[in-house]
Write a protein that holds these residues in place. Structure first.
Motif, PDB file in Angstrom:
ATOM      1  N   ALA A  62      23.813  37.646  33.951  1.00  0.00           N
ATOM      2  CA  ALA A  62      22.532  37.005  33.659  1.00  0.00           C
ATOM      3  C   ALA A  62      21.595  37.882  32.838  1.00  0.00           C
ATOM      4  N   GLU A  63      21.472  39.155  33.191  1.00  0.00           N
ATOM      5  CA  GLU A  63      20.500  39.993  32.487  1.00  0.00           C
ATOM      6  C   GLU A  63      20.934  40.257  31.048  1.00  0.00           C
ATOM      7  N   ASP A  64      22.202  40.567  30.834  1.00  0.00           N
ATOM      8  CA  ASP A  64      22.689  40.767  29.466  1.00  0.00           C
ATOM      9  C   ASP A  64      22.558  39.474  28.660  1.00  0.00           C
ATOM     10  N   PHE A  65      22.856  38.359  29.288  1.00  0.00           N
ATOM     11  CA  PHE A  65      22.753  37.048  28.648  1.00  0.00           C
ATOM     12  C   PHE A  65      21.306  36.790  28.214  1.00  0.00           C
ATOM     13  N   ALA A  66      20.380  37.003  29.139  1.00  0.00           N
ATOM     14  CA  ALA A  66      18.965  36.754  28.848  1.00  0.00           C
ATOM     15  C   ALA A  66      18.448  37.669  27.750  1.00  0.00           C
ATOM     16  N   ARG A  67      18.858  38.924  27.774  1.00  0.00           N
ATOM     17  CA  ARG A  67      18.391  39.867  26.760  1.00  0.00           C
ATOM     18  C   ARG A  67      18.935  39.513  25.374  1.00  0.00           C
ATOM     19  N   TRP A  78      10.939  36.814  30.079  1.00  0.00           N
ATOM     20  CA  TRP A  78      10.726  35.981  31.268  1.00  0.00           C
ATOM     21  C   TRP A  78      11.242  34.561  31.027  1.00  0.00           C
ATOM     22  N   GLU A  79      11.115  34.088  29.791  1.00  0.00           N
ATOM     23  CA  GLU A  79      11.548  32.729  29.499  1.00  0.00           C
ATOM     24  C   GLU A  79      13.056  32.631  29.355  1.00  0.00           C
ATOM     25  N   THR A  80      13.683  33.619  28.723  1.00  0.00           N
ATOM     26  CA  THR A  80      15.132  33.547  28.551  1.00  0.00           C
ATOM     27  C   THR A  80      15.859  33.720  29.875  1.00  0.00           C
ATOM     28  N   ARG A  81      15.247  34.406  30.821  1.00  0.00           N
ATOM     29  CA  ARG A  81      15.853  34.471  32.156  1.00  0.00           C
ATOM     30  C   ARG A  81      15.904  33.087  32.793  1.00  0.00           C
ATOM     31  N   THR A  82      14.864  32.291  32.580  1.00  0.00           N
ATOM     32  CA  THR A  82      14.896  30.925  33.126  1.00  0.00           C
ATOM     33  C   THR A  82      15.940  30.081  32.404  1.00  0.00           C
ATOM     34  N   GLU A  83      16.168  30.352  31.119  1.00  0.00           N
ATOM     35  CA  GLU A  83      17.194  29.601  30.395  1.00  0.00           C
ATOM     36  C   GLU A  83      18.582  29.891  30.959  1.00  0.00           C
ATOM     37  N   VAL A  84      18.871  31.152  31.220  1.00  0.00           N
ATOM     38  CA  VAL A  84      20.173  31.509  31.786  1.00  0.00           C
ATOM     39  C   VAL A  84      20.359  30.859  33.154  1.00  0.00           C
ATOM     40  N   ALA A  85      19.307  30.857  33.955  1.00  0.00           N
ATOM     41  CA  ALA A  85      19.401  30.209  35.265  1.00  0.00           C
ATOM     42  C   ALA A  85      19.707  28.722  35.112  1.00  0.00           C
ATOM     43  N   SER A  86      19.137  28.081  34.084  1.00  0.00           N
ATOM     44  CA  SER A  86      19.408  26.666  33.849  1.00  0.00           C
ATOM     45  C   SER A  86      20.849  26.434  33.418  1.00  0.00           C
ATOM     46  N   VAL A  87      21.404  27.371  32.651  1.00  0.00           N
ATOM     47  CA  VAL A  87      22.808  27.256  32.230  1.00  0.00           C
ATOM     48  C   VAL A  87      23.719  27.215  33.450  1.00  0.00           C
ATOM     49  N   ALA A 292       6.573  40.551  21.144  1.00  0.00           N
ATOM     50  CA  ALA A 292       8.025  40.643  21.127  1.00  0.00           C
ATOM     51  C   ALA A 292       8.582  40.454  22.536  1.00  0.00           C
ATOM     52  N   PRO A 293       9.874  40.104  22.653  1.00  0.00           N
ATOM     53  CA  PRO A 293      10.442  39.698  23.945  1.00  0.00           C
ATOM     54  C   PRO A 293      10.327  40.721  25.058  1.00  0.00           C
ATOM     55  N   PHE A 294      10.409  42.012  24.718  1.00  0.00           N
ATOM     56  CA  PHE A 294      10.474  43.042  25.749  1.00  0.00           C
ATOM     57  C   PHE A 294       9.166  43.814  25.882  1.00  0.00           C
ATOM     58  N   ASP A 295       8.098  43.304  25.272  1.00  0.00           N
ATOM     59  CA  ASP A 295       6.788  43.954  25.389  1.00  0.00           C
ATOM     60  C   ASP A 295       6.309  43.926  26.838  1.00  0.00           C
ATOM     61  N   GLU A 296       5.517  44.904  27.185  1.00  0.00           N
ATOM     62  CA  GLU A 296       4.820  44.915  28.475  1.00  0.00           C
ATOM     63  C   GLU A 296       3.334  45.134  28.210  1.00  0.00           C
ATOM     64  N   PRO A 297       2.455  44.283  28.729  1.00  0.00           N
ATOM     65  CA  PRO A 297       2.798  43.115  29.537  1.00  0.00           C
ATOM     66  C   PRO A 297       3.543  42.070  28.715  1.00  0.00           C
ATOM     67  N   GLN A 298       4.303  41.241  29.433  1.00  0.00           N
ATOM     68  CA  GLN A 298       5.087  40.207  28.765  1.00  0.00           C
ATOM     69  C   GLN A 298       4.154  39.245  28.018  1.00  0.00           C
ATOM     70  N   PRO A 299       4.540  38.868  26.801  1.00  0.00           N
ATOM     71  CA  PRO A 299       3.729  37.894  26.065  1.00  0.00           C
ATOM     72  C   PRO A 299       3.904  36.491  26.623  1.00  0.00           C
ATOM     73  N   PHE A 300       2.933  35.637  26.332  1.00  0.00           N
ATOM     74  CA  PHE A 300       3.080  34.224  26.659  1.00  0.00           C
ATOM     75  C   PHE A 300       4.092  33.579  25.718  1.00  0.00           C
ATOM     76  N   MET A 301       4.045  33.982  24.450  1.00  0.00           N
ATOM     77  CA  MET A 301       4.954  33.410  23.464  1.00  0.00           C
ATOM     78  C   MET A 301       5.344  34.465  22.442  1.00  0.00           C
ATOM     79  N   GLY A 302       6.539  34.283  21.880  1.00  0.00           N
ATOM     80  CA  GLY A 302       7.022  35.173  20.857  1.00  0.00           C
ATOM     81  C   GLY A 302       6.835  34.576  19.482  1.00  0.00           C
ATOM     82  N   PRO A 303       7.599  35.042  18.507  1.00  0.00           N
ATOM     83  CA  PRO A 303       7.530  34.477  17.167  1.00  0.00           C
ATOM     84  C   PRO A 303       8.247  33.143  17.117  1.00  0.00           C
ATOM     85  N   VAL A 304       8.093  32.437  16.005  1.00  0.00           N
ATOM     86  CA  VAL A 304       9.006  31.336  15.738  1.00  0.00           C
ATOM     87  C   VAL A 304      10.313  31.937  15.234  1.00  0.00           C
TER      88      VAL A 304
END
Length: 466
Positions: A62-67, A78-87, A292-304
């Motif tokens: 899951a973690e490698d998948f999300a990253r 945080w969002e891609t982790r939810t995507e992997v869980a949905s898969v 960016a995806p791995f910024d801290e604090p986590q962003p609400f949204m990334g780029p398009v």
């Protein structure tokens, strides 16, 4: 002659993530055709066991998948982790749906059995999008495999690495060779795949491409075509008591995934003079972190997804202003060479903008004088995917539900909230077949009705000469 090469890069940095060959439709189709009879005859219990092993493999990785998804799409971790869980969760949901929607049925009367069973179509092509590069094609692939089909999967050319990762998980789960085949490339490869000797195509993407596919498949009614094509979704706010909660629902509806969800709210429809809600939406929009995806604090949204996508959104934004829109929050690009866009809000009251979907963080506000005008504004689109109401009471929502044109109609919830255990999709230019969700079992197999008896019975009792 060697195949051309596809390169996938991180939208945040431009760093190369993946390279590989494009094309190879004919070879992939040959592998699929060779594998199809054996997979169709594989007992359902074995197909289910392999699907469950895939879910376990996805959870273990899951973690490698999300990253990887985060790196290739720019979406926050945080969002891609939810995507992997949905898969992973899609497997059990699809097993239940298959049993409910396409399981065996039967009855017996007078020694004659009435049976209903389902057969796979054969070779199905899946064209996947970039916004949810694992979850959305997975919503086609899992039910199609459970039904006994073999797959030719062309992911978006923006997200080939995620597709290869997912295919490796299926191989680890024990899926036989040739049952799931990846074909990489852009629109030309997609057209080749759609025109190949396949038995159906399952598509998630733009209305423009979906309409072209529908035209192409019009001469081939024997091939299934399932389409999910987005929307220009309205969110109506009416008689709102809790302005803060309403603003949060609006912002989530409009700007989750940098506006790159087909269910994002594109238009906020309010009663003329309701400035409190607009001010609250603007204040919350100003607080959203874009990063960016791995910024801290986590962003609400990334780029398009890409610079090309950002360029197109900037042109669309200019078009809204040219149509008479009044800018409340501008669409800003932090770096000219990277696709980071700020969430933008524009008042389009009294204007006639295009009904095209702006697939990014742009929210239009439309003010209307009364409830009937709000309904009319909500339905003023050729699309019909999602619609939402914030505020009001049960009677008002019942009226909104009855009069709105959409396949997903929510009340006091974001427009981009949809259960994986429910059908998903819309009407009009938004698609058909409720693609990629609970009703996927309906289009992944065709029903076969049977009358059967163990021996010949009966005869002709009338209309015979002596």
């Amino acid at each position: 002659m060697p195949l051309a090469e596809l390169v996938s890069t991180d939208p945040c940095t431009g760093q190369v993530i993946w390279t590989g060959p494009v094309g190879g439709v004919a070879a992939a189709l040959a592998r699929a055709r060779a594998a199809a009879p054996g997979w169709a005859r594989t007992p359902l219990a074995e197909r289910i066991a392999i699907a469950r092993a895939f879910a376990d493999a996805a959870k273990a990785a899951a973690e490698d998948f999300a990253r990887l998804i985060a790196s290739e799409t720019g979406k926050p971790l945080w969002e891609t982790r939810t995507e992997v869980a949905s898969v992973a969760a899609k497997v059990e949901i699809s097993i239940t749906a298959q049993a409910e929607r396409a399981g065996e049925r039967g009855s017996e009367s007078g020694g004659v059995r009435q049976q209903l069973r389902h057969k796979p179509h054969g070779v199905l092509a899946v064209l996947g999008p970039y916004n949810f590069p694992a979850h959305l094609p997975n919503g086609h692939i899992v039910p199609a495999l459970l039904a006994g089909n073999v797959i030719l999967f062309k992911p978006s050319e923006q997200t080939p690495a995620v597709a290869d990762f997912m295919a490796a998980l299926w191989a680890k789960a024990g899926l036989p060779d040739g049952v799931l085949n990846i074909v990489h490339g852009g629109g030309d490869v997609g057209r080749d795949l759609a025109g190949a000797d396949i038995d159906g195509l399952l598509f998630t993407g733009s209305a423009h491409v979906g309409a072209a596919l529908a035209l192409q498949f019009a001469a081939m009614p024997h091939r299934i075509l399932a389409l999910e094509m987005g929307g220009n979704n309205p969110l109506v706010a009416w008689n709102v008591d809790d302005t803060g909660a309403a603003a949060a629902t609006v912002v989530q509806s409009a700007f989750l995934s940098a506006g790159q969800r087909c269910t994002n709210a594109r238009r906020l429809i309010i009663r003329d003079g309701d400035d409190r809600l607009v001010e609250a939406v603007l204040a919350l929009t100003d607080r959203l972190i874009v990063g960016a995806p791995f910024d801290e604090p986590q962003p609400f949204m990334g780029p398009v997804i890409s610079n090309a996508a950002a360029d197109g959104l900037e042109r669309g934004w200019t078009g809204l202003q040219a149509a008479g829109g009044r800018v409340l929050r501008p669409l800003l690009r932090a770096r000219a060479d990277r696709p980071f866009l700020s969430p933008a809000v524009i008042d389009m009251t009294g204007c006639t903008p295009s009904d095209d979907e702006l697939f990014g963080p742009v929210l239009q506000i439309i003010r209307v004088p009364d409830w009937d005008a709000a309904i009319a504004a909500a339905n003023a689109t050729r699309f019909g995917l999602a619609a939402g109401l914030i505020g009001g009471d049960g009677a008002l929502f019942d009226d909104f539900w009855a009069r709105s044109r959409a396949g997903i109609v929510n009340w006091n919830r974001p427009t981009n909230g949809a259960s994986s255990a429910a059908p998903f999709g819309g009407i009009g230019a938004s698609g058909n077949h409720r693609a990629s969700a609970y009703y996927a079992a309906d289009y992944c197999a065709f029903p076969v009705a049977t009358l059967a008896a163990d021996a010949l019975v009966g005869g002709i009792s009338v209309g015979l000469k002596p």
